[in-house]
Design a protein around this motif. Structure first.
Motif, PDB file in Angstrom:
ATOM      1  N   ARG A   2      28.215 -17.564 -35.166  1.00  0.00           N
ATOM      2  CA  ARG A   2      28.916 -16.557 -34.386  1.00  0.00           C
ATOM      3  C   ARG A   2      28.683 -15.198 -35.041  1.00  0.00           C
ATOM      4  NH1 ARG A   2      35.252 -17.210 -33.093  1.00  0.00           N
ATOM      5  NH2 ARG A   2      35.575 -16.338 -35.144  1.00  0.00           N
ATOM      6  N   LEU A  18      33.847  -4.028 -43.115  1.00  0.00           N
ATOM      7  CA  LEU A  18      34.246  -5.423 -42.840  1.00  0.00           C
ATOM      8  C   LEU A  18      33.795  -6.339 -43.987  1.00  0.00           C
ATOM      9  CD1 LEU A  18      35.406  -7.532 -40.824  1.00  0.00           C
ATOM     10  CD2 LEU A  18      33.117  -7.748 -39.898  1.00  0.00           C
ATOM     11  N   TYR A  26      33.785 -15.068 -48.734  1.00  0.00           N
ATOM     12  CA  TYR A  26      32.430 -14.722 -49.149  1.00  0.00           C
ATOM     13  C   TYR A  26      31.361 -15.075 -48.114  1.00  0.00           C
ATOM     14  CZ  TYR A  26      34.830 -13.942 -53.498  1.00  0.00           C
ATOM     15  OH  TYR A  26      35.711 -13.484 -54.428  1.00  0.00           O
ATOM     16  N   PRO A  27      31.513 -16.198 -47.377  1.00  0.00           N
ATOM     17  CA  PRO A  27      30.489 -16.476 -46.363  1.00  0.00           C
ATOM     18  C   PRO A  27      30.367 -15.347 -45.337  1.00  0.00           C
ATOM     19  CG  PRO A  27      31.800 -18.431 -46.746  1.00  0.00           C
ATOM     20  CD  PRO A  27      32.455 -17.318 -47.498  1.00  0.00           C
ATOM     21  N   ARG A  28      31.501 -14.809 -44.922  1.00  0.00           N
ATOM     22  CA  ARG A  28      31.443 -13.728 -43.927  1.00  0.00           C
ATOM     23  C   ARG A  28      30.858 -12.469 -44.552  1.00  0.00           C
ATOM     24  NH1 ARG A  28      35.898 -12.148 -39.562  1.00  0.00           N
ATOM     25  NH2 ARG A  28      35.775 -14.384 -39.332  1.00  0.00           N
ATOM     26  N   ARG A  74      37.433  -5.607 -34.262  1.00  0.00           N
ATOM     27  CA  ARG A  74      37.673  -5.011 -32.946  1.00  0.00           C
ATOM     28  C   ARG A  74      36.897  -3.695 -32.820  1.00  0.00           C
ATOM     29  NH1 ARG A  74      38.151  -5.065 -27.845  1.00  0.00           N
ATOM     30  NH2 ARG A  74      39.742  -3.822 -26.884  1.00  0.00           N
ATOM     31  N   GLU A  88      33.460  -4.334 -31.984  1.00  0.00           N
ATOM     32  CA  GLU A  88      33.346  -4.639 -30.544  1.00  0.00           C
ATOM     33  C   GLU A  88      33.306  -3.350 -29.727  1.00  0.00           C
ATOM     34  OE1 GLU A  88      36.447  -7.016 -28.881  1.00  0.00           O
ATOM     35  OE2 GLU A  88      35.786  -8.791 -29.955  1.00  0.00           O
ATOM     36  N   ALA A 110      28.732 -12.341 -46.969  1.00  0.00           N
ATOM     37  CA  ALA A 110      27.285 -12.532 -47.127  1.00  0.00           C
ATOM     38  C   ALA A 110      26.574 -12.362 -45.791  1.00  0.00           C
ATOM     39  CB  ALA A 110      27.022 -13.926 -47.699  1.00  0.00           C
ATOM     40  N   SER A 111      27.206 -12.869 -44.739  1.00  0.00           N
ATOM     41  CA  SER A 111      26.597 -12.761 -43.417  1.00  0.00           C
ATOM     42  C   SER A 111      26.426 -11.295 -43.012  1.00  0.00           C
ATOM     43  CB  SER A 111      27.486 -13.498 -42.414  1.00  0.00           C
ATOM     44  OG  SER A 111      27.098 -13.212 -41.117  1.00  0.00           O
ATOM     45  N   LEU A 130      29.071 -11.889 -36.802  1.00  0.00           N
ATOM     46  CA  LEU A 130      29.978 -11.481 -37.889  1.00  0.00           C
ATOM     47  C   LEU A 130      30.499 -12.653 -38.725  1.00  0.00           C
ATOM     48  CD1 LEU A 130      32.245  -8.880 -36.016  1.00  0.00           C
ATOM     49  CD2 LEU A 130      30.114  -8.468 -37.195  1.00  0.00           C
ATOM     50  N   GLU A 131      30.172 -13.868 -38.358  1.00  0.00           N
ATOM     51  CA  GLU A 131      30.663 -15.029 -39.119  1.00  0.00           C
ATOM     52  C   GLU A 131      29.508 -15.735 -39.824  1.00  0.00           C
ATOM     53  OE1 GLU A 131      33.701 -16.611 -39.309  1.00  0.00           O
ATOM     54  OE2 GLU A 131      34.931 -15.651 -37.770  1.00  0.00           O
ATOM     55  N   GLY A 132      28.320 -15.628 -39.271  1.00  0.00           N
ATOM     56  CA  GLY A 132      27.183 -16.345 -39.828  1.00  0.00           C
ATOM     57  C   GLY A 132      27.163 -17.783 -39.357  1.00  0.00           C
ATOM     58  N   PRO A 190      22.607 -19.570 -47.282  1.00  0.00           N
ATOM     59  CA  PRO A 190      22.220 -20.539 -46.234  1.00  0.00           C
ATOM     60  C   PRO A 190      22.320 -21.965 -46.774  1.00  0.00           C
ATOM     61  CG  PRO A 190      20.644 -18.745 -46.378  1.00  0.00           C
ATOM     62  CD  PRO A 190      21.575 -18.580 -47.532  1.00  0.00           C
ATOM     63  N   GLN A 249      43.850 -12.463 -31.217  1.00  0.00           N
ATOM     64  CA  GLN A 249      44.251 -12.505 -32.616  1.00  0.00           C
ATOM     65  C   GLN A 249      45.003 -11.231 -32.967  1.00  0.00           C
ATOM     66  OE1 GLN A 249      40.837 -13.488 -34.968  1.00  0.00           O
ATOM     67  NE2 GLN A 249      42.024 -13.561 -36.831  1.00  0.00           N
ATOM     68  N   LEU A 301      40.596  -7.821 -39.081  1.00  0.00           N
ATOM     69  CA  LEU A 301      40.841  -7.944 -37.643  1.00  0.00           C
ATOM     70  C   LEU A 301      40.555  -6.616 -36.930  1.00  0.00           C
ATOM     71  CD1 LEU A 301      43.647  -9.992 -36.219  1.00  0.00           C
ATOM     72  CD2 LEU A 301      43.463  -7.719 -35.357  1.00  0.00           C
ATOM     73  N   MET A 331      32.483 -23.756 -49.077  1.00  0.00           N
ATOM     74  CA  MET A 331      33.907 -23.867 -48.764  1.00  0.00           C
ATOM     75  C   MET A 331      34.063 -24.786 -47.559  1.00  0.00           C
ATOM     76  SD  MET A 331      36.552 -20.768 -48.329  1.00  0.00           S
ATOM     77  CE  MET A 331      36.376 -20.141 -49.968  1.00  0.00           C
ATOM     78  N   SER A 355      44.508  -8.069 -41.982  1.00  0.00           N
ATOM     79  CA  SER A 355      44.657  -7.130 -40.859  1.00  0.00           C
ATOM     80  C   SER A 355      43.444  -6.211 -40.784  1.00  0.00           C
ATOM     81  CB  SER A 355      45.910  -6.297 -41.035  1.00  0.00           C
ATOM     82  OG  SER A 355      47.025  -7.132 -41.114  1.00  0.00           O
ATOM     83  N   PRO A 389      47.457  -9.514 -36.325  1.00  0.00           N
ATOM     84  CA  PRO A 389      47.552  -9.773 -37.766  1.00  0.00           C
ATOM     85  C   PRO A 389      48.465 -10.942 -38.116  1.00  0.00           C
ATOM     86  CG  PRO A 389      47.659  -7.432 -37.357  1.00  0.00           C
ATOM     87  CD  PRO A 389      47.651  -8.079 -36.019  1.00  0.00           C
ATOM     88  N   LEU A 413      42.659  -8.378 -31.687  1.00  0.00           N
ATOM     89  CA  LEU A 413      41.244  -8.703 -31.497  1.00  0.00           C
ATOM     90  C   LEU A 413      41.183  -9.809 -30.461  1.00  0.00           C
ATOM     91  CD1 LEU A 413      38.242  -8.610 -32.468  1.00  0.00           C
ATOM     92  CD2 LEU A 413      38.834 -10.368 -34.092  1.00  0.00           C
ATOM     93  N   SER A 414      40.293  -9.665 -29.495  1.00  0.00           N
ATOM     94  CA  SER A 414      40.180 -10.747 -28.517  1.00  0.00           C
ATOM     95  C   SER A 414      38.719 -11.133 -28.370  1.00  0.00           C
ATOM     96  CB  SER A 414      40.770 -10.327 -27.174  1.00  0.00           C
ATOM     97  OG  SER A 414      39.843  -9.585 -26.446  1.00  0.00           O
ATOM     98  N   TYR A 415      38.460 -12.410 -28.384  1.00  0.00           N
ATOM     99  CA  TYR A 415      37.109 -12.909 -28.149  1.00  0.00           C
ATOM    100  C   TYR A 415      37.237 -14.259 -27.472  1.00  0.00           C
ATOM    101  CZ  TYR A 415      38.315 -15.014 -32.624  1.00  0.00           C
ATOM    102  OH  TYR A 415      38.971 -15.654 -33.640  1.00  0.00           O
ATOM    103  N   ARG A 420      31.477 -23.635 -44.733  1.00  0.00           N
ATOM    104  CA  ARG A 420      30.815 -22.340 -44.744  1.00  0.00           C
ATOM    105  C   ARG A 420      30.276 -22.083 -46.145  1.00  0.00           C
ATOM    106  NH1 ARG A 420      35.271 -18.413 -43.121  1.00  0.00           N
ATOM    107  NH2 ARG A 420      33.664 -17.031 -42.397  1.00  0.00           N
ATOM    108  N   SER A 421      29.275 -21.228 -46.181  1.00  0.00           N
ATOM    109  CA  SER A 421      28.694 -20.916 -47.474  1.00  0.00           C
ATOM    110  C   SER A 421      28.195 -19.479 -47.477  1.00  0.00           C
ATOM    111  CB  SER A 421      27.535 -21.867 -47.765  1.00  0.00           C
ATOM    112  OG  SER A 421      26.879 -21.451 -48.933  1.00  0.00           O
ATOM    113  N   ALA A 422      28.284 -18.862 -48.655  1.00  0.00           N
ATOM    114  CA  ALA A 422      27.785 -17.487 -48.762  1.00  0.00           C
ATOM    115  C   ALA A 422      26.266 -17.467 -48.663  1.00  0.00           C
ATOM    116  CB  ALA A 422      28.238 -16.873 -50.071  1.00  0.00           C
TER     117      ALA A 422
END
Lengths: 557, 515
Positions: free
Chosen positions: A441, B126, B136-138, B111, B114, B140-141, A443-445, A511, A166, B107, A380, B104, A168, A159-161, A507-509
């Motif tokens: 970001r 995902l 869990y934050p991800r 991708r 993307e 939930a997002s 996918l990350e929130g 808001p 990244q 990841l 977290m 993995s 595994p 994965l690249s951003y 981070r939090s699940a």
């Protein structure tokens, strides 16, 4: 009069440029990709030595008014540099003045001997307006994208951003060192030296320099691809001796490729015999054997002006002269606290994980990170001690480069002790800054980032580098301002490097609520106090309030 | 004159020639330039040909090779098929999910997103991977994007959200409302409607909304919920339809059990369908067959419950029925002596004082003599003795029951209760007995009530209140709990609350006496 001109030249150099040149060299040496300038005197001497047989008596002093014009321009630049305390402008002025001095010494006839060495000295002048910084960013982007495409071609899943690749096994941040900016500047200088040494034509030199950029890109893409492929073979080449060895091998490979490209260019570009050209030029009529009398007087007058500027610089210099060897001194090791180094329960948070992360030298996330993970319900907090930093560090830059969008950033001045058992280092009246950033970001929130640095005295600092979100014109204006604006160096001089950074990514699940933020800030301050108590020696009893952070503390020119 | 004419003529000729020259120059300058360039190039090439050195070309070969390779790789990389790359990541993500390598998987899925932006199924995968990884934050997002509360977006995500909400304990009205709205969104999107109907039917069934449960369970194609549908019909007052659905359920489970003989759960459901249809001998036969295939405690317990249900269905009006009832309970005790319902029914039988009472007593004593279900028999006899105010005998039986069944929660609970109601009370021992029980069953009100009483005896009213308040939410009609709470509040100085509980206790006692 002619015999006194060298004395005047020395006087110009020392009195007019000494202080600002010292500062300029200090700032260059602080940046790893310019540290190769320490070999410049040897390169200059080598170039002068190759032209030793071309020594001839001074002659041909035509176009004297042009020299006066250049001297006037350089003196004005020096005045501007002194007024605005801009070492960069002073260096530009110095290079122009040195040309005039050489002309006064040798006339146009002597220039072929001096010109290569003088051209080589231009590596002392980095691109203005942060173009080198932009180049770094652009190189990182190109390197990451190209590496990603190549990995796809080789069937390596990743994965690249932004500036991260990244896989595994590991997440690889493309730091300055890996982006190629270090080897780019060194190899460009090497290419220039090679071209000057072998008296290549201007076209040849330009093509060689362009090819060098390509070679550096190939070198760095190869480095990343090899590292990623190595990881899939359970061989970590991203840190330690392996990484250094790989870098060295690739650098040597690039040097060989530059030499090879040079030969290829020699093969394809017809090369005229420089000696024949020289003989041809010698047949021309040389007129005056020394500069005109009025010009010598003008030069003497300019020398006085330069001397005055030198005096003013000495008088208005902020603090003392910086230590040129500071960047080469080894950084003391930071004690590794380990999992039990921090309490199992801190404020309302419980420790759930710990890790020690090693990175390459110069990595913006720190060469070493001790990282703890604390949790409280759905909250977290990943909190780390990153080390070392030479000065204040804006952590938002690192996150922006890894694809995060900075939604809100502010500096909070936290008053008094944090609570629980934490003790404020300077009593309850202490006001200590901390940077609080909300960012997001895809996918990350959304996350909350809190960071600050502690210097060797335990003084907390936090600040943001100016980031222009406006149009390019505004950005250019800001950079132009930074070029001629006197930096607030009084604060900088009080900071004792190396600094450590305490950074929390929460981070939090759900808001974040105001209570969550307040809880996290208290937790952060408590953690910072704990780390200060264990990692910093309290040798200073001053107040930290004088170091309240500002937004413009460390704008680079 | 001639001279003048010839002079002007000459001038005119010169001008004309100059003009023609200029015109030609303008017309032919591209040819001239090309000619010039060709000559220059020729000279340069001649110059290059004379000066070229093969040695230099050889030295330049590494650079040429690298440039060639780089060009090839750039062209090859630029012409890669994105759909092939995407399918490679898809396969890798699936494989990673299967081997539970969620790092993995995340990841590869990122991708994939993307490469195929807007693919909601990938985003859903995902989110699931993030949940499994504990991120869990991800999760939930992603879920906020895929399954918002206010409008339908992605059916499986809405279902997943609903399932998560329904599985949360305790189920709050807010969560149930949210789950309901997610399920409706899934139905709107017409994705996974069967599962949505199933979940809605089960939820309404649990909430006691029988007609809505019937509506959704009927729409579900999953026959395994036919029994629930039958019960819902029955509870909604549509007995005939309920019976019909029950028969369908029985037939379905019998077929399935025949097809999958090792699946004892199907046999349990089959037996339950028979019980619903009040076909008790058939239910017992099914479970006995199941026991011959797989002697599992859960089947034995189900069989014991089956006996209890059958016994409960019998009228106690005539001695023959009472005899039958006793036989059924005795049979249940033979199969699974630890079933609490048996304890409850046998104790009640002892309390009646009718002919079966003595029969039951003799049966329990025989059990003890023959070493069959001795623990439970001691427990029942001890409980009966306690209720008959024979504390010494009760204590002996209870102690023996506890020796036989040290891990039986009811035995420990009853013994602990007895310990604080004998003279002198042994509250410390009682607390030691009940603490592990409450630890194992932190929400069971009966055990909390016992511990509350013990703590009160130990003069720890604050701790007692904590247990008793939790217990009273389920034991609202238990006078002794209110009485204990009154005493505890009184000790804490909260007189108003103490008075209120005392009042509630008195009123409940009076009601019992009146009954």
């Amino acid at each position: 009069m002619t015999s006194r001109i060298p004395l005047l030249a020395v006087f110009f150099a020392i009195s007019g440029y000494g202080v600002l040149a010292w500062w300029h060299l200090s700032s260059l040496l602080a940046r790893p990709h310019y540290q190769f300038i320490v070999v410049l005197p040897f390169l200059v001497l080598a170039l002068l030595r190759t032209r030793a047989e071309e020594r001839q008596p001074p002659g041909n002093f035509r176009w004297a008014p042009l020299i006066v014009l250049l001297l006037t321009g350089s003196s004005l630049l020096l005045v501007l540099a002194t007024w605005a305390w801009s070492p960069w402008i002073a260096m530009l002025s110095g290079l122009v003045t040195s040309f005039c001095v050489i002309w006064l010494l040798t006339g146009w006839d002597g220039l072929p001997r001096w010109m290569p060495a003088w051209l080589m000295c231009w590596i002392l002048l980095p691109p203005p307006f942060g173009w080198d910084e932009r180049l770094t960013v652009a190189l990182r982007g190109v390197t990451t994208r190209a590496t990603s495409s190549l990995l796809e071609l080789f069937g390596t899943l990743h994965l690249s951003y932004m500036n991260v690749i990244q896989v595994p096994q590991k997440s690889l941040f493309i730091a300055d060192a890996c982006s190629g900016v270090h080897s780019l500047f060194v190899l460009l200088a090497a290419s220039l030296f090679l071209a000057l040494w072998f008296r290549r034509s201007a076209l040849h030199t330009i093509l060689l320099l362009i090819a060098t950029v390509g070679i550096v890109l190939v070198e760095n893409i190869t480095r990343l691809v090899v590292i990623v492929l190595g990881l899939s073979w359970r061989m970590d080449l991203s840190i330690g001796v392996n990484h250094t060895f790989l870098g060295l091998m690739l650098f040597l490979g690039s040097a060989v490729l530059i030499a090879s490209t040079d030969q290829l260019l020699v093969f394809f570009l017809p090369q005229h015999d420089p000696r024949a050209q020289q003989a041809h030029s010698q047949t021309g009529d040389s007129i005056a054997k020394e500069p005109p009398r009025w010009l010598q007087l003008a030069a003497a007058t300019f020398s006085l002006a330069f001397a005055c500027c030198g005096l003013v610089q000495w008088w208005t210099m902020p603090g003392s002269l910086p230590d040129l060897t500071q960047s080469f001194k080894s950084v003391p090791d930071l004690k590794v606290l380990g999992q039990k180094g921090m309490p199992v329960k801190l404020q309302e948070f419980s420790q759930v994980d710990y890790s020690l992360i090693q990175r390459v030298l110069g990595d913006p996330f720190g060469q070493q990170s001790q990282q703890w993970v604390y949790a409280r319900g759905s909250l977290m907090a990943q909190i780390s001690i990153d080390y070392p930093y030479d000065g204040m560090h804006d952590a938002t830059e690192c996150y922006a480069e890894t694809g995060w969008t900075i939604d809100q950033a502010e500096i909070l001045n936290w008053t008094g002790a944090s609570g629980s058992e934490a003790q404020a280092p300077f009593g309850d009246e202490t006001v200590e800054p901390l940077a609080v950033v909300r960012m997001s970001r895809a996918l990350e929130g959304s996350v909350l980032l809190v960071f600050s640095q502690l210097d060797r005295d335990g003084v907390a600092l936090a600040g943001f580098k100016h980031r222009s979100a406006g149009p390019r014109v505004v950005d250019a204006q800001r950079r132009l301002d930074s070029l001629v604006r006197r930096p607030p160096t009084t604060q900088k001089s009080s900071v004792r490097p190396p600094l450590l950074q305490v950074q929390m990514l929460a981070r939090s699940a759900e808001p974040f609520t105001e209570e969550d933020v307040d809880r996290l800030l208290k937790f952060y301050v408590d953690f910072r106090q704990q780390s200060r108590r264990q990692l910093v020696d309290h040798s200073v009893s001053g107040t930290a309030s004088q170091l309240a952070a500002t937004r413009s503390d460390f704008v680079t020119p | 004159m001639n001279k003048i004419v010839s002079k002007y003529f000459r001038r005119a000729t010169r001008s004309l020639r100059w003009l023609l020259h200029q015109l030609m120059a303008w017309l032919f300058w591209p040819i001239w330039l090309t000619h010039h360039l060709v000559l220059k190039l020729g000279r340069s090439l001649r110059f290059w040909w004379r000066r070229r050195k093969l040695q230099q070309l050889l030295c330049g070969l590494p650079a040429l090779a690298v440039a060639g390779t780089a060009t090839y790789l750039v062209v090859a990389a630029a012409n890669q098929d994105h759909s092939q790359i995407a399918s490679r990541y898809q396969r890798a993500a699936k494989a990673a999910m299967e081997r539970r390598d969620f790092t993995s998987a995340m990841l590869f899925l990122q991708r994939l997103i993307e490469l195929q932006p807007g693919n909601r199924d990938t985003l859903f995968d995902l989110a699931r991977a993030a949940e499994n990884k504990g991120d869990y934050p991800r999760m939930a997002s992603a879920m906020r994007t895929l399954a918002p509360e206010d409008h339908p977006v992605h059916g499986p995500s809405h279902l997943w959200q609903a399932t998560r909400l329904l599985s949360q304990k305790p189920a709050t009205p807010k969560n149930l409302k949210l789950a309901e709205s997610h399920l409706f969104h899934a139905l709107t999107l017409q994705e996974s409607t069967a599962v949505a109907h199933d979940l809605l039917g089960q939820m309404y069934f649990q909430l006691g909304l029988w007609s809505q449960a019937v509506q959704h369970l009927n729409a579900s194609p999953d026959r395994s919920h036919q029994l629930m549908l039958a019960k819902a019909y029955s509870l909604a007052g549509q007995g005939a339809k309920g019976r019909s659905a029950g028969e369908q359920a029985r037939d379905y489970f019998s077929r399935e059990a025949a097809a999958h003989p090792q699946n004892f759960k199907l046999r349990l459901d089959w037996a339950e369908s028979c019980l619903f249809l009040e076909q008790y001998p058939e239910a017992i036969r099914v479970l006995q067959d199941a026991l011959t295939l797989d002697n599992q405690p859960i089947i034995r317990q189900a069989l014991a419950r089956c006996y209890v249900t059958w016994a409960d269905s019998l009228q106690e009006a005539n001695p023959a029925q009472r005899q039958k009832k006793f036989e059924l309970l005795a049979a249940g005790m033979q199969v699974y002596p630890d079933e609490l319902a048996l304890y409850d029914r046998l104790l009640k039988m002892l309390e009646t004082g009718e002919e079966t009472s003595e029969l039951a007593r003799q049966f329990l004593l025989t059990n003890i003599v023959e070493g069959r279900a001795a623990g439970l028999s001691h427990l029942i006899l001890g409980s009966y003795d306690y209720l008959s105010n024979r504390a010494d005998e009760a204590r002996l039986h209870m102690e023996l029951a506890f020796e036989s069944l040290p891990n039986a929660d009811v035995v420990a609970n009853n013994l602990a209760w007895l310990m604080i109601h004998i003279e002198p009370p042994q509250a410390e021992r009682a607390l030691n007995l009940i603490d592990p029980v409450v630890k194992r069953n932190p929400t069971l009100p009966r055990f909390l009530d016992t511990r509350g009483h013990i703590l009160l005896k130990l003069q720890r009213p604050r701790d007692a209140v904590r247990d008793l308040e939790q217990a009273v939410t389920s034991l609202k009609d238990n006078a002794s709990t209110h009485e204990a709470l009154s005493a505890a509040y009184s000790q804490l100085g909260l007189r108003d609350l103490a008075a209120k509980h005392l009042e509630a206790s008195k009123s409940l006692s009076e009601n019992v006496q009146r009954k």
